[in-house]
Design a protein around this motif. Sequence first.
Motif: not given
Length: 461
Positions: A359-369, A371-389
Amino acid sequence: MQDFVSLMHKNLQIMLGKSPTKSQRELFRPMLDDFINLDHELVRLANKIDWGYFEKEFSVYYSDQGAPSVPIRLMVGCLLLKHIYNLGDDRIPEVWVRDVYFQYFCGGVFFEHKFPFDPSDFTHFRNRVGEEGIGKIFAYSVKLHGQSVHKQSKFSLSDTTVQENNTTFPTDAKLCKKVIDQCNKIAEKEDIDQRQRYTRESKQLLRDTYNGKHPRRAKKAKKSKRRLKTIANTLLRELGRKMSEEQQGKYAKELKLYHRAVNQQKNDTDKVYSLHKPFTRCIAKGKPHKQYEFGNKVGLITTGKKGKRIILAISAFLGNPFDGHTIEPLINQMISNDIKLPQEVVYDRGGRGRSEIEGVKILTPHKPKASDTIAQKHKKRKKFRSRAAIEPIIGHLKTDFRMGQNYLLGEKGIQINALMAATAWNLKKMMEKLKLEFFRFIFQTLVEPLFLFFPARKNSF
């Protein structure tokens, strides 16, 4: 099975020791409470930990009769301090004697001038409780943070690293020389008459292999390697001829390992890199300063929110598994430790494979869809960048909490060392939290009332 029976027999001979109680003062021995700072971070952490939990959980490893053991609080406290302050088994007695806060943390009542037990008891205790017991200590370090873990459990970070073993850099010549020495030791121990020991010759041959890539030494080094391999095989065959069936059964595991180490080829899989730690693997990391690391892979999951990140799960793996295959054991560990699962786990591109586990989603970096809006792209980019922490967490685990190199023997040692390093990290975060709460309390009780008389000074704080 015999090792398990002997361990159980050993457990039945030792009774659970009791911690000293604060019953009565003594004239010439001051109590620690009288002269230490009760607001020190170690004192506050010691008062927050429920030491009765460890005594209850570890009582199953002891008997009701026999000589009393080292008290559980003293043993567990010393293990925690050892990893929090990056001390070895032989180093902590020296620091414990001169640090009164170490003594208070371990349940001391009066100041002691001598360490109460031999450092070898650390090894006996780790062997007694095993991975399961050390896992209980780690699970408690997570639950000690309480609701703050659940608040940060919306998404988590995960990654793998290499916990190097305390081994020399492996070469074929070194392994052959060690096999020769081990064969001589076995022959001496079992009173086997050897035709020749090759002690002096093998030592000189090993010297000749050094700097073997130099043009003037390459031919001699290559010849010396072949000669070392010949000598090692000669001694192994001699032992096989002269040992009795009982002796061959006694040393079957060792001799099989020695044959593998001497006769392995360059492109073989499951190679031997160390005789005393044969589970060591060569893991390529692609680092400019260190292309290969010799140890075992360790995976971990941490909280993802900003602030004091906590390690929720950690596990060491035998072999060299694919990074994506290390996520499921970590999630299963969280389930067994009754830790709330995150909704999402953010991983790097090495975690590709399954998109959901338990039930846990595994998120890995990939090319944006598309259909993604600019806000959705920014949110995904921010989340993947946070993994460097998670990278600085791994760095601190290695440099400050004894996970850079594993000095414990055996396959279970890699897991125990990783669990204790993560436990020390979690307790260090709790110490910082308690210190911050103390300063906040001091500010609210002593400084804020002054603003009633000097309101203009409030902005300076």
